[in-house]
Design a protein around this motif. Structure first.
Motif, PDB file in Angstrom:
ATOM      1  N   ASN A 455       0.831  -1.202   0.000  1.00  0.00           N
ATOM      2  CA  ASN A 455       0.000   0.000   0.000  1.00  0.00           C
ATOM      3  C   ASN A 455       0.873   1.263   0.000  1.00  0.00           C
ATOM      4  OD1 ASN A 455      -2.123   1.785   0.212  1.00  0.00           O
ATOM      5  ND2 ASN A 455      -2.677   1.239   2.318  1.00  0.00           N
ATOM      6  N   ALA A 456       1.907   1.247   0.830  1.00  0.00           N
ATOM      7  CA  ALA A 456       2.772   2.431   0.950  1.00  0.00           C
ATOM      8  C   ALA A 456       3.448   2.759  -0.380  1.00  0.00           C
ATOM      9  CB  ALA A 456       3.818   2.203   2.033  1.00  0.00           C
ATOM     10  N   VAL A 457       3.937   1.742  -1.077  1.00  0.00           N
ATOM     11  CA  VAL A 457       4.605   1.976  -2.362  1.00  0.00           C
ATOM     12  C   VAL A 457       3.600   2.512  -3.387  1.00  0.00           C
ATOM     13  CG1 VAL A 457       5.765   0.867  -4.302  1.00  0.00           C
ATOM     14  CG2 VAL A 457       6.416   0.276  -1.955  1.00  0.00           C
ATOM     15  N   LEU A 458       2.407   1.937  -3.411  1.00  0.00           N
ATOM     16  CA  LEU A 458       1.396   2.380  -4.375  1.00  0.00           C
ATOM     17  C   LEU A 458       1.059   3.850  -4.148  1.00  0.00           C
ATOM     18  CD1 LEU A 458      -0.989  -0.706  -4.192  1.00  0.00           C
ATOM     19  CD2 LEU A 458       0.471  -0.084  -6.123  1.00  0.00           C
ATOM     20  N   GLU A 459       0.897   4.201  -2.891  1.00  0.00           N
ATOM     21  CA  GLU A 459       0.543   5.584  -2.578  1.00  0.00           C
ATOM     22  C   GLU A 459       1.693   6.520  -2.932  1.00  0.00           C
ATOM     23  OE1 GLU A 459      -1.612   6.182   1.055  1.00  0.00           O
ATOM     24  OE2 GLU A 459      -0.684   8.147   1.362  1.00  0.00           O
ATOM     25  N   GLU A 460       2.906   6.084  -2.623  1.00  0.00           N
ATOM     26  CA  GLU A 460       4.079   6.919  -2.885  1.00  0.00           C
ATOM     27  C   GLU A 460       4.234   7.191  -4.385  1.00  0.00           C
ATOM     28  OE1 GLU A 460       7.650   5.511  -0.884  1.00  0.00           O
ATOM     29  OE2 GLU A 460       8.826   6.201  -2.612  1.00  0.00           O
ATOM     30  N   LEU A 461       4.084   6.162  -5.187  1.00  0.00           N
ATOM     31  CA  LEU A 461       4.336   6.338  -6.623  1.00  0.00           C
ATOM     32  C   LEU A 461       3.163   6.939  -7.387  1.00  0.00           C
ATOM     33  CD1 LEU A 461       6.814   4.573  -5.895  1.00  0.00           C
ATOM     34  CD2 LEU A 461       6.629   3.624  -8.191  1.00  0.00           C
ATOM     35  N   SER A 462       1.946   6.695  -6.891  1.00  0.00           N
ATOM     36  CA  SER A 462       0.792   7.195  -7.653  1.00  0.00           C
ATOM     37  C   SER A 462       0.236   8.477  -7.072  1.00  0.00           C
ATOM     38  CB  SER A 462      -0.312   6.138  -7.676  1.00  0.00           C
ATOM     39  OG  SER A 462      -0.910   6.045  -6.394  1.00  0.00           O
ATOM     40  N   GLY A 463       0.548   8.750  -5.810  1.00  0.00           N
ATOM     41  CA  GLY A 463      -0.049   9.906  -5.155  1.00  0.00           C
ATOM     42  C   GLY A 463      -1.471   9.660  -4.706  1.00  0.00           C
ATOM     43  N   ARG A 464      -1.998   8.498  -5.040  1.00  0.00           N
ATOM     44  CA  ARG A 464      -3.392   8.209  -4.692  1.00  0.00           C
ATOM     45  C   ARG A 464      -3.464   7.412  -3.403  1.00  0.00           C
ATOM     46  NH1 ARG A 464      -6.155   5.386  -9.775  1.00  0.00           N
ATOM     47  NH2 ARG A 464      -7.596   4.863  -8.099  1.00  0.00           N
ATOM     48  N   SER A 465      -4.508   7.607  -2.655  1.00  0.00           N
ATOM     49  CA  SER A 465      -4.695   6.805  -1.450  1.00  0.00           C
ATOM     50  C   SER A 465      -5.438   5.518  -1.812  1.00  0.00           C
ATOM     51  CB  SER A 465      -5.498   7.567  -0.408  1.00  0.00           C
ATOM     52  OG  SER A 465      -5.873   6.672   0.618  1.00  0.00           O
ATOM     53  N   PHE A 466      -4.859   4.405  -1.412  1.00  0.00           N
ATOM     54  CA  PHE A 466      -5.538   3.125  -1.613  1.00  0.00           C
ATOM     55  C   PHE A 466      -6.031   2.547  -0.290  1.00  0.00           C
ATOM     56  CE2 PHE A 466      -3.411   3.537  -5.655  1.00  0.00           C
ATOM     57  CZ  PHE A 466      -4.332   2.999  -6.530  1.00  0.00           C
ATOM     58  N   ASP A 467      -6.035   3.375   0.753  1.00  0.00           N
ATOM     59  CA  ASP A 467      -6.465   2.877   2.069  1.00  0.00           C
ATOM     60  C   ASP A 467      -7.869   2.275   2.004  1.00  0.00           C
ATOM     61  OD1 ASP A 467      -4.079   3.677   3.083  1.00  0.00           O
ATOM     62  OD2 ASP A 467      -4.839   5.454   4.124  1.00  0.00           O
ATOM     63  N   GLN A 468      -8.768   3.007   1.348  1.00  0.00           N
ATOM     64  CA  GLN A 468     -10.143   2.500   1.307  1.00  0.00           C
ATOM     65  C   GLN A 468     -10.234   1.221   0.459  1.00  0.00           C
ATOM     66  OE1 GLN A 468     -13.206   5.189  -0.161  1.00  0.00           O
ATOM     67  NE2 GLN A 468     -14.763   4.051   0.995  1.00  0.00           N
ATOM     68  N   PHE A 469      -9.472   1.211  -0.624  1.00  0.00           N
ATOM     69  CA  PHE A 469      -9.459   0.018  -1.481  1.00  0.00           C
ATOM     70  C   PHE A 469      -9.071  -1.215  -0.657  1.00  0.00           C
ATOM     71  CE2 PHE A 469      -6.934  -2.973  -3.980  1.00  0.00           C
ATOM     72  CZ  PHE A 469      -7.788  -3.262  -5.024  1.00  0.00           C
ATOM     73  N   PHE A 470      -7.964  -1.133   0.078  1.00  0.00           N
ATOM     74  CA  PHE A 470      -7.517  -2.293   0.861  1.00  0.00           C
ATOM     75  C   PHE A 470      -8.479  -2.583   2.008  1.00  0.00           C
ATOM     76  CE2 PHE A 470      -3.382  -1.344  -1.186  1.00  0.00           C
ATOM     77  CZ  PHE A 470      -3.088  -2.619  -1.646  1.00  0.00           C
ATOM     78  N   ASP A 471      -9.005  -1.511   2.610  1.00  0.00           N
ATOM     79  CA  ASP A 471      -9.905  -1.716   3.740  1.00  0.00           C
ATOM     80  C   ASP A 471     -11.121  -2.535   3.312  1.00  0.00           C
ATOM     81  OD1 ASP A 471     -10.616  -1.401   6.415  1.00  0.00           O
ATOM     82  OD2 ASP A 471     -11.891   0.330   5.965  1.00  0.00           O
ATOM     83  N   GLN A 472     -11.708  -2.146   2.168  1.00  0.00           N
ATOM     84  CA  GLN A 472     -12.953  -2.836   1.791  1.00  0.00           C
ATOM     85  C   GLN A 472     -12.711  -4.208   1.164  1.00  0.00           C
ATOM     86  OE1 GLN A 472     -14.786   0.313  -0.467  1.00  0.00           O
ATOM     87  NE2 GLN A 472     -13.504   0.013  -2.273  1.00  0.00           N
ATOM     88  N   TYR A 473     -11.637  -4.341   0.379  1.00  0.00           N
ATOM     89  CA  TYR A 473     -11.443  -5.611  -0.328  1.00  0.00           C
ATOM     90  C   TYR A 473     -10.504  -6.591   0.387  1.00  0.00           C
ATOM     91  CZ  TYR A 473     -13.793  -4.826  -4.838  1.00  0.00           C
ATOM     92  OH  TYR A 473     -14.718  -4.652  -5.843  1.00  0.00           O
ATOM     93  N   VAL A 474      -9.572  -6.079   1.201  1.00  0.00           N
ATOM     94  CA  VAL A 474      -8.549  -6.958   1.767  1.00  0.00           C
ATOM     95  C   VAL A 474      -8.725  -7.171   3.277  1.00  0.00           C
ATOM     96  CG1 VAL A 474      -6.057  -7.299   2.089  1.00  0.00           C
ATOM     97  CG2 VAL A 474      -6.922  -6.357  -0.063  1.00  0.00           C
ATOM     98  N   TYR A 475      -9.028  -6.070   3.989  1.00  0.00           N
ATOM     99  CA  TYR A 475      -9.191  -6.210   5.443  1.00  0.00           C
ATOM    100  C   TYR A 475     -10.633  -6.522   5.824  1.00  0.00           C
ATOM    101  CZ  TYR A 475      -4.531  -4.153   5.586  1.00  0.00           C
ATOM    102  OH  TYR A 475      -3.193  -3.901   5.403  1.00  0.00           O
ATOM    103  N   HIS A 476     -11.557  -6.299   4.893  1.00  0.00           N
ATOM    104  CA  HIS A 476     -12.939  -6.718   5.113  1.00  0.00           C
ATOM    105  C   HIS A 476     -13.300  -7.782   4.083  1.00  0.00           C
ATOM    106  CE1 HIS A 476     -13.112  -3.181   7.677  1.00  0.00           C
ATOM    107  NE2 HIS A 476     -14.166  -3.751   8.249  1.00  0.00           N
ATOM    108  N   ALA A 477     -14.435  -8.417   4.303  1.00  0.00           N
ATOM    109  CA  ALA A 477     -14.777  -9.592   3.498  1.00  0.00           C
ATOM    110  C   ALA A 477     -15.630  -9.231   2.278  1.00  0.00           C
ATOM    111  CB  ALA A 477     -15.535 -10.585   4.370  1.00  0.00           C
ATOM    112  N   HIS A 478     -15.749 -10.230   1.406  1.00  0.00           N
ATOM    113  CA  HIS A 478     -16.735 -10.221   0.326  1.00  0.00           C
ATOM    114  C   HIS A 478     -16.414  -9.188  -0.760  1.00  0.00           C
ATOM    115  CE1 HIS A 478     -20.246 -12.362  -0.844  1.00  0.00           C
ATOM    116  NE2 HIS A 478     -21.037 -11.313  -0.947  1.00  0.00           N
ATOM    117  N   HIS A 479     -17.416  -8.867  -1.546  1.00  0.00           N
ATOM    118  CA  HIS A 479     -17.247  -8.015  -2.719  1.00  0.00           C
ATOM    119  C   HIS A 479     -18.587  -7.312  -2.943  1.00  0.00           C
ATOM    120  CE1 HIS A 479     -18.480 -12.174  -3.764  1.00  0.00           C
ATOM    121  NE2 HIS A 479     -19.482 -11.513  -4.282  1.00  0.00           N
TER     122      HIS A 479
END
Ligand SMILES: [Zn+2]
Length: 881
Positions: A455-479
């Motif tokens: 996550n840290a590398v993605l944010e660093e290189l893209s400038g975008r926050s992926f916190d919500q992406f990981f929170d909903q798809y990786v740290y929480h269940a389902h789709h």
């Protein structure tokens, strides 16, 4: 690691053709201490990386296997230094190792070997940063971790070998170790074998010398770059190999000697894959060489030990099966692990997806490289179909509430993990995605990672926050489950999409915030939009020049979601006719599956679509119709040049119970040359109770084919016929041709034998056959035999099963025997209850004795912990300098 069945989840093998099962057994090693005494340690249910009090620098193993007795004599030397505090007690994972000596460069006060650990107590605490070396001499008869395949077990003498499996926690069964992924060290392995045997291990080959005294050849390997304990591997035996080179990296593919003719085909893509991965990943292959070795009765699909991948020999195939079998998926998956898993390693098993999701995704990327973008999309489509078929999933990809790490090797880590990466790539674009992954690898090279590192590398290189992406798809269940409605408003010239998120929300499952691309084809052109879906129900209005001919939701498969969207029939027709849009055609064919009026279109797609996946789905949709016309359409479509489609058509026809379907199975048997398609026809005959079917099945039962595949299929059909007339011939073939069967095939034969005899008055012959194999040296056969005694339902087998059930508590044979006895008791006739009760009492008594013994042992251990090291006599200990 590539998994097999539960551990690993049948559908993971959709691309692999390996219906493998955990080979040795269904070994789920629930520690018995845990079972008995979990309550006081309730927080144990969540798993974390263990503390590292020491830094292990180097491991040296010296192993002499005894193939006749299936034991090893060995010495393990660990060099380490305490990290921050003075260090007095070294605890190593070590299961059932018979330790005879412990020496060290620091004074050892005492050591003790329990059944799970080796605990070494130093006379004085070792100061931080003081390098210390400990050498442990031991022997073992490993039940896991190291597996022999010998002539006594029924393997050809000229194929004898052994292999090891570390992941996740088997290494401790053959060497004492810090058996967790968050420690990396260099290693050196020497193995002493009879002349003529090959020895393979991690890293570089350093020496090979014949010893004067023993006549054995000592082969020494050195892994100069640090790697995790579970990646340490050793294979030794009569292997033959084929070789190649990628730049300076030597490549080889080893197989048991008798299978050398099959080696080249499975090896053929390795070099191309390594080149592709280096370009795609941007990091050169990080190790000294790459060996792959096929072994017998491997418990998984494959295992990515550094520089030495072990493969299940079922991956080997012959040209006669055309494109129905290959090793591409498996070989690509394990090779990708050399970067993802080996070069950077998940810190603990909760982040396993960083190993498996990457390997699974890059296996798909190679498919795309080799066969085009549609091939990659078809892979992702098939995986998504499997994932969204799981309703109301409440397990997150990263989760800590598991009992055993093996539970992590499921669809969350593998296909869902691959989908996480596919979504990231779709959102970042190829170039930024590649740069991010390269940076992630370089930054954590030879180290450990968690999801936050990515996550840290993605944010660093893209400038975008992926916190919500990981929170909903990786740290929480389902789709997200999206139900989408469409309408056209002629007055405002706008398409309306009504989108609802209908997944069941809970603490485990969130409302999602996702980008959803949509595509409209109109007479005057194509309009693409990306909708930001974030509410429970939303309407989106998209202005268009005129009413669209087709509406496509997520046209390039960039979002993992269950989408329910049913376009009008006219739009499906337009979709199916669009040569630019393979996925659109695929979805159209799928949605036509329930529509009888679509028959002609499905038949047309089955015979003429340019992409094989669409042709396959068309065959499935025709089968689902279950009408005479659909059967006729399938029968008229058997001339398929692509074997994958031909097989699907054959399976489709076999899915009807009709005289025409029977006749078609007969035709396939005379005209078809592909054994995998023939096998489908043989299985199809099982449904028909005709005298001539019996003749055919008996012929195939006795036939010779590669891995006895046709006989296996005949046995399956006999089971379906459930006719005791097959008993005698089947028993005879199993008796006389055991060596022709694979372990799995033979196990199925045994199961069928018991099944066919279960309602017979006389069961002696079958019982005796089974009882004679109840200690079969191949674990898979033994377990099948024990289960078969339960199926047979002959109470005379109880005494034998009772003996088997006195095997060690965690052993799979004991679990199988207990289950078989329970089923025997269930099927017993009234009047036999006294005997049943007696057996139950005996079982209870035995369990009671064992509980007592475990409790006493536990008490002893607790006492020992309280008094150690002052009173080393409290448990079995030996003091050394
Ligand atoms: Zn894997």
């Amino acid at each position: 690691m590539k998994i097999a069945h539960s551990s690993c989840l049948a559908f993971l093998f959709t691309l692999l053709i390996l219906p493998a099962g955990r080979a040795e057994s269904e070994q789920f090693h629930c520690g018995h201490g845990q079972f008995l005494f979990a309550a006081p340690d309730a927080s144990d249910y969540r798993k974390y990386a263990p503390s590292r009090e020491i830094d292990i620098l180097h491991l040296t193993l010296d192993v002499t296997p005894d193939f006749r007795n299936r034991t090893i004599q060995a010495q393990a030397t660990l060099r380490f230094k305490p990290i921050a505090r003075p260090f007095a007690e070294l605890k190593l994972d070590a299961v059932d190792l018979r330790v005879s000596a412990v020496t060290a460069t620091e004074k050892v006060l005492a050591w003790q070997a329990t059944d799970k650990q080796l605990i070494i107590t130093f006379a004085q605490p070792i100061a931080p940063a003081t390098e210390t070396t400990v050498t442990i001499t031991y022997s073992a008869e490993p039940k896991q971790g190291l597996y022999f395949r010998t002539r006594e077990m029924g393997f050809p003498a000229t194929d004898e070998h052994l292999w090891t499996q570390g992941e996740p926690t088997e290494a401790r069964h053959w060497f004492p170790s810090f058996d967790a992924p968050n420690e990396k060290f260099t290693s050196e392995i020497t193995c002493r074998v009879p002349e003529g045997m090959a020895v393979l291990s991690n890293g570089r080959l350093m020496s090979k010398e014949k010893e004067n005294g023993t006549g054995l050849v000592a082969v020494r390997w050195w892994q100069e770059k640090p790697h995790a304990n579970y990646l340490i591997a050793l294979c030794a035996g009569y292997f033959k190999k084929v070789e190649d080179k990628h730049g300076q990296v030597p490549l080889a593919f080893h197989v048991p000697a008798s299978q050398i003719n099959e080696a080249a085909a499975s090896f053929r893509d390795t070099k191309d894959m390594m080149g592709f991965f280096e370009r795609e990943i941007g990091v050169p292959y990080p190790w000294a060489k790459y060996d792959q070795v096929c072994v017998e009765d491997f418990g998984w699909g494959g295992m990515e030990n550094t520089t030495l991948t072990v493969l299940n020999d079922r991956t080997l195939f012959r040209a006669e099966t055309e494109n129905l079998r290959d090793s591409q998926g498996l070989v690509a998956h394990e090779l990708a692990h050399q970067w993802f898993g080996d070069y950077v390693t998940c810190k603990d098993w909760s982040h396993l997806w960083l190993n498996e999701g990457f390997a699974t995704y890059y296996e798909g990327l190679y498919e795309g490289h080799k066969n085009g973008r549609d091939a990659l999309l078809y892979v992702m489509y098939s995986r998504a179909k499997g994932i969204v078929a799981v309703p109301n999933d409440t397990n997150a990809i990263v989760r800590r509430d598991f009992n055993h790490p093996e539970e992590q090797f499921g669809f969350h880590a593998y296909p869902k993990g691959s989908w996480i990466l596919h979504m990231l790539r779709s959102q970042l674009g190829d170039d930024l995605y590649r740069r991010s992954i390269k940076t992630y690898l370089e930054r954590h090279a030879l180290g450990n990672v968690t999801t936050e590192d990515l996550n840290a590398v993605l944010e660093e290189l893209s400038g975008r926050s992926f916190d919500q992406f990981f929170d909903q798809y990786v740290y929480h269940a389902h789709h997200p489950e999206l139900t989408i409605g469409y309408s056209w408003d002629e007055r405002t010239k706008a398409a309306r999409l009504s989108i609802q998120q209908v997944q069941k929300l809970s603490d485990d499952v969130l409302l999602f915030n996702v980008p959803l691309p949509v595509r409209f084809r109109t007479k005057s052109g194509t309009v693409e939009r990306t909708l930001n879906v974030r509410e429970k129900a939303e309407d989106f209005y998209i202005p268009l020049p005129e009413a669209p001919e087709s509406v496509r939701i997520d046209p390039e498969m960039s979002l993992l979601a269950k989408v329910t969207f049913t376009p009008p029939a006219s739009m499906l027709d337009a979709q199916l006719a669009d040569p630019r849009d393979m996925l659109g055609r695929l979805l159209a064919v799928e949605q036509m599956s329930g529509r009888k009026e679509a028959l002609a279109k499905l038949k047309e797609a089955l015979n003429n679509d340019p992409f094989y996946g669409v042709r396959l789905e068309a065959a499935r949709s025709l089968r689902a119709l279950q009408t005479e016309d659909a059967l006729a359409a399938l029968i008229a479509s058997t001339q398929q040049s692509d074997a994958r489609v031909r097989r699907e058509v054959a399976a489709g026809i076999a899915g009807f119970y009709r005289e025409a379907s029977y006749a078609e199975a007969r035709r396939v048997l005379t005209e078809e040359e592909n054994p995998d398609i023939k096998a489908i026809a043989i299985a199809a005959l099982g449904t028909y109770q005709k005298p001539e079917v019996r003749v055919t099945l008996l012929e195939y039962l006795k036939s010779d084919s590669y891995r006895n595949a046709l006989a296996d299929s005949a046995i399956g059909a006999m089971r379906a016929q459930d006719d005791a007339a097959y008993l005698e011939p089947l028993r005879e073939v199993l008796e006389k041709k055991e060596k022709a069967f694979t372990s799995t095939g033979f196990a199925r034969g045994i199961d069928t034998l018991a099944w066919l005899a279960r309602n017979e008055a006389k069961k002696e012959a079958v019982r005796e056959f089974l009882v004679a194999r109840v200690n079969h040296p191949r674990k898979r056969v033994q377990l099948a035999t024990i289960a078969a005694l339960g199926t047979l339902g002959d109470p005379k087998a109880l005494a034998v099963l009772e003996k088997v059930a006195s095997a060690p508590k965690d052993s799979p044979e004991r679990a199988a025997a207990d289950k078989a006895m329970a089923s025997l008791r269930d099927t017993r006739k009234p009047g036999a209850e006294v005997g049943t009760l007696r057996n139950e009492v005996l079982t209870l008594q035995r369990e009671n004795r064992e509980l007592r013994r475990e409790f006493d042992e536990f008490k002893k251990k607790m006492e020992a912990t309280g008094t150690r090291p002052a009173d080393p006599k409290a448990v079995k200990t030996k003091a050394r300098k």
